[in-house]
Design an enzyme around this catalytic site. Sequence first.
Site, short mmCIF file in Angstrom:
data_model
loop_
_atom_site.label_atom_id
_atom_site.label_comp_id
_atom_site.label_asym_id
_atom_site.label_seq_id
_atom_site.Cartn_x
_atom_site.Cartn_y
_atom_site.Cartn_z
N ASP A 13 0.81 -1.23 0.00
CA ASP A 13 0.00 0.00 0.00
C ASP A 13 0.83 1.27 0.00
O ASP A 13 0.44 2.29 0.57
CB ASP A 13 -0.97 0.01 1.20
CG ASP A 13 -1.85 -1.22 1.22
OD1 ASP A 13 -2.25 -1.67 0.12
OD2 ASP A 13 -2.12 -1.76 2.31
N LYS A 16 1.79 2.10 -5.16
CA LYS A 16 2.30 1.53 -6.42
C LYS A 16 1.36 1.86 -7.58
O LYS A 16 1.80 2.23 -8.66
CB LYS A 16 2.46 0.00 -6.30
CG LYS A 16 3.48 -0.42 -5.26
CD LYS A 16 3.54 -1.93 -5.10
CE LYS A 16 2.31 -2.52 -4.45
NZ LYS A 16 2.12 -2.20 -3.02
N GLY A 40 -4.60 -4.24 -3.72
CA GLY A 40 -5.59 -3.19 -3.90
C GLY A 40 -4.84 -1.93 -4.29
O GLY A 40 -4.12 -1.37 -3.47
N HIS A 41 -4.95 -1.53 -5.55
CA HIS A 41 -4.21 -0.38 -6.05
C HIS A 41 -5.20 0.73 -6.38
O HIS A 41 -6.09 0.53 -7.21
CB HIS A 41 -3.37 -0.77 -7.27
CG HIS A 41 -2.32 -1.81 -6.96
ND1 HIS A 41 -1.49 -2.35 -7.91
CD2 HIS A 41 -1.97 -2.40 -5.79
CE1 HIS A 41 -0.68 -3.23 -7.33
NE2 HIS A 41 -0.96 -3.28 -6.05
N GLN A 223 1.87 -6.19 -3.42
CA GLN A 223 2.46 -6.40 -2.10
C GLN A 223 3.82 -5.67 -2.02
O GLN A 223 3.95 -4.63 -2.64
CB GLN A 223 2.58 -7.89 -1.74
CG GLN A 223 1.23 -8.58 -1.54
CD GLN A 223 0.57 -9.01 -2.83
OE1 GLN A 223 1.17 -9.67 -3.66
NE2 GLN A 223 -0.68 -8.65 -3.02
P1 GDP Z 1 -0.72 0.31 -3.54
O1 GDP Z 1 -1.33 -0.96 -3.06
O2 GDP Z 1 0.75 0.34 -3.34
O3 GDP Z 1 -1.11 0.64 -4.97
O4 GDP Z 1 -1.32 1.46 -2.62
P2 GDP Z 1 -2.87 1.66 -2.21
O5 GDP Z 1 -3.59 2.22 -3.36
O6 GDP Z 1 -3.40 0.42 -1.57
O7 GDP Z 1 -2.71 2.69 -1.02
C1 GDP Z 1 -2.17 3.96 -1.21
C2 GDP Z 1 -3.24 5.01 -0.84
O8 GDP Z 1 -2.62 6.27 -0.70
C3 GDP Z 1 -4.30 5.18 -1.91
O9 GDP Z 1 -5.51 5.51 -1.30
C4 GDP Z 1 -3.77 6.35 -2.73
O10 GDP Z 1 -4.81 7.08 -3.37
C5 GDP Z 1 -3.12 7.19 -1.67
N1 GDP Z 1 -1.94 7.97 -2.09
C6 GDP Z 1 -0.99 7.63 -3.01
N2 GDP Z 1 -0.02 8.56 -3.04
C7 GDP Z 1 -0.37 9.50 -2.13
C8 GDP Z 1 0.25 10.72 -1.67
O11 GDP Z 1 1.33 11.11 -2.11
N3 GDP Z 1 -0.41 11.43 -0.70
C9 GDP Z 1 -1.58 11.00 -0.16
N4 GDP Z 1 -2.15 11.74 0.78
N5 GDP Z 1 -2.19 9.86 -0.57
C10 GDP Z 1 -1.58 9.13 -1.53
P1 IMO Z 2 -0.92 -4.20 -2.29
O1 IMO Z 2 -0.55 -4.69 -3.67
C1 IMO Z 2 -0.82 -4.74 2.02
C2 IMO Z 2 -0.94 -8.87 3.51
C3 IMO Z 2 -2.18 -9.34 4.25
C4 IMO Z 2 -1.55 -10.33 5.21
C5 IMO Z 2 -0.45 -10.96 4.36
C6 IMO Z 2 -0.84 -12.29 3.72
O2 IMO Z 2 -2.20 -3.44 -2.27
O3 IMO Z 2 0.22 -3.46 -1.67
P2 IMO Z 2 -2.43 -12.96 1.69
O4 IMO Z 2 -3.91 -12.75 1.51
O5 IMO Z 2 -1.58 -12.35 0.63
O6 IMO Z 2 -2.08 -14.38 1.96
O7 IMO Z 2 -2.09 -12.17 3.07
O8 IMO Z 2 -0.15 -10.02 3.35
N1 IMO Z 2 -1.21 -8.31 2.16
C7 IMO Z 2 -1.12 -7.00 1.86
N2 IMO Z 2 -0.88 -5.94 2.65
N3 IMO Z 2 -0.98 -4.58 0.69
C8 IMO Z 2 -1.20 -5.63 -0.12
O9 IMO Z 2 -1.22 -5.54 -1.46
C9 IMO Z 2 -1.32 -6.93 0.46
N4 IMO Z 2 -1.55 -8.16 -0.02
C10 IMO Z 2 -1.47 -9.00 1.02
O10 IMO Z 2 -2.81 -8.29 4.93
O11 IMO Z 2 -0.93 -9.66 6.27
MG MG Z 3 -2.87 -1.61 -1.77
#
Ligand code: GDP
Ligand code: IMO
Ligand code: MG
Length: 429
Positions: A13, A16, A40-41, A223
């Site tokens: 998270d 990416k 979850g992106h 991840q």
């Molecule tokens: P990913 O799994 O690595 O793609 O990241 P996620 O989308 O799960 O989580 C990142 C969260 O931070 C999302 O809700 C983005 O919209 C938000 N986000 C990304 N870059 C920034 C930033 O520079 N500032 C803030 N405030 N939010 C951001």
């Molecule tokens: P993105 O791509 C954050 C975590 C789960 C758990 C562990 C194992 O959005 O960064 P799994 O279901 O993969 O067997 O769970 O990994 N986990 C993540 N945490 N971001 C993710 O993906 C994750 N995908 C799995 O919360 O701790």
């Molecule tokens: Mg994510």
Amino acid sequence: MANVAIIGAQWGDEGKGKIVDWLASRADIVVRFQGGHNAGHTLVVGNQTYKLSLLPSGLVRGKMGIIGNGVVLDPEALFNEISRVREQGLDVGPHNLRIAENVPLILPLHSALDKAREVARGKHAIGTTGRGIGPAYEDKVARRAIRLCDLAEPETLSHKLDELLLHHNTLLKGLGAEPFDKQELLDRLLGLAPKLLPYAEAVWERLDEARHENKRVMFEGAQAVMLDVDHGTYPYVTSSNTVAGNAAAGAGVGPHFIGTVLGIAKAYTTRVGSGPFPTELFDEIGKGIGERGREFGTVTGRPRRCGWFDAALVRQAVKVGGVQGLTLTKLDVLDGIPELKICTGYRIDGEVFRRLPAGLAAQAKAEPIYEVLEGWTQSTKGARSWAQLPATAIKYVRRIEELVEAPVALLSTSPERDDTIMVTDPFAG
Ligand code: GDP
Ligand code: IMO
Ligand code: MG
């Protein structure tokens, strides 16, 4: 030509999706090479927010998306996601989404097993997403997975299901969960076949052509390195290799084709699920970061644990992940905190470590060693150039750069696509 791989450098998270989307304007193809719909992106483009789990983020830019063989694919999750993004106006179909014919499938029995096991683990639960990721990878390695190509061969599918169910039903019964019926599963898979098979191909061939045509390819990691099955905080990890080296095996290309590796890290640290987290904050500062950063899991909805930036951990991720450039996201979330801490190592039983040791007991005892830096009162939210950043924020970024031993290539200052500062161009090679 230079390709780029994007990987998470913490526990996921990091943003990416946002960075892949931003860079995808200059790419031709975006490839997912590991993970599944546990990812979850989130992409924010004007007034639209896209939440992608399986679909490569480049599709939002109208680029070709590829789901590589290194992914574990839940067909029903895929079709739900395709319908969801189509409602948001995206065009997704076999013309712009190709799936490796040798990708292993996630079946309903995988998530049933994932959940039953988590219950059985009790207080040692990993906190998985419950989506069957671990059991699906186990089946792949055990050579009993149903793969996408099997849907074109009903006889192969039927006898593979016998073997699979012998294994899974025994386990499920042992865990007190409901067994699965072969005919029901077979009908379900054969029902999905006409919808799914038009997406299937030998994606390695398409990527080989792309190489000959000098097309730009981006590899989108899911991840992060600290969730990598080998290099992460095992067993509190996911079940795939998340390091950039796996982009080659998970897509069917040679290692030289991967190009520049960008590691994404937040300007602080978060983690969903269980496991060690030395810099975790349990106070008002941690709560404030969680609120301002909207730290709730995209997939699970659970609040994410928040803490200070752990430079020792990210340095380790840089080394094992092959990271050449760092992208620091969510700098804006630190606005207004008077003093910021960065962890530079750990003290364990009086001894100083610059890395997190692999043993669970040692990890639990790791006390962070902090360096304290001055914060900033001005807002950095939405900044699009260095000139818009306060001097103390620049100092913070520069110190991280030194400690993790990787140059900062990009900075992100809000969820919005264009609120991004490019320091060096990752495509320059
Ligand atoms: P990913 O799994 O690595 O793609 O990241 P996620 O989308 O799960 O989580 C990142 C969260 O931070 C999302 O809700 C983005 O919209 C938000 N986000 C990304 N870059 C920034 C930033 O520079 N500032 C803030 N405030 N939010 C951001
Ligand atoms: P993105 O791509 C954050 C975590 C789960 C758990 C562990 C194992 O959005 O960064 P799994 O279901 O993969 O067997 O769970 O990994 N986990 C993540 N945490 N971001 C993710 O993906 C994750 N995908 C799995 O919360 O701790
Ligand atoms: Mg994510």
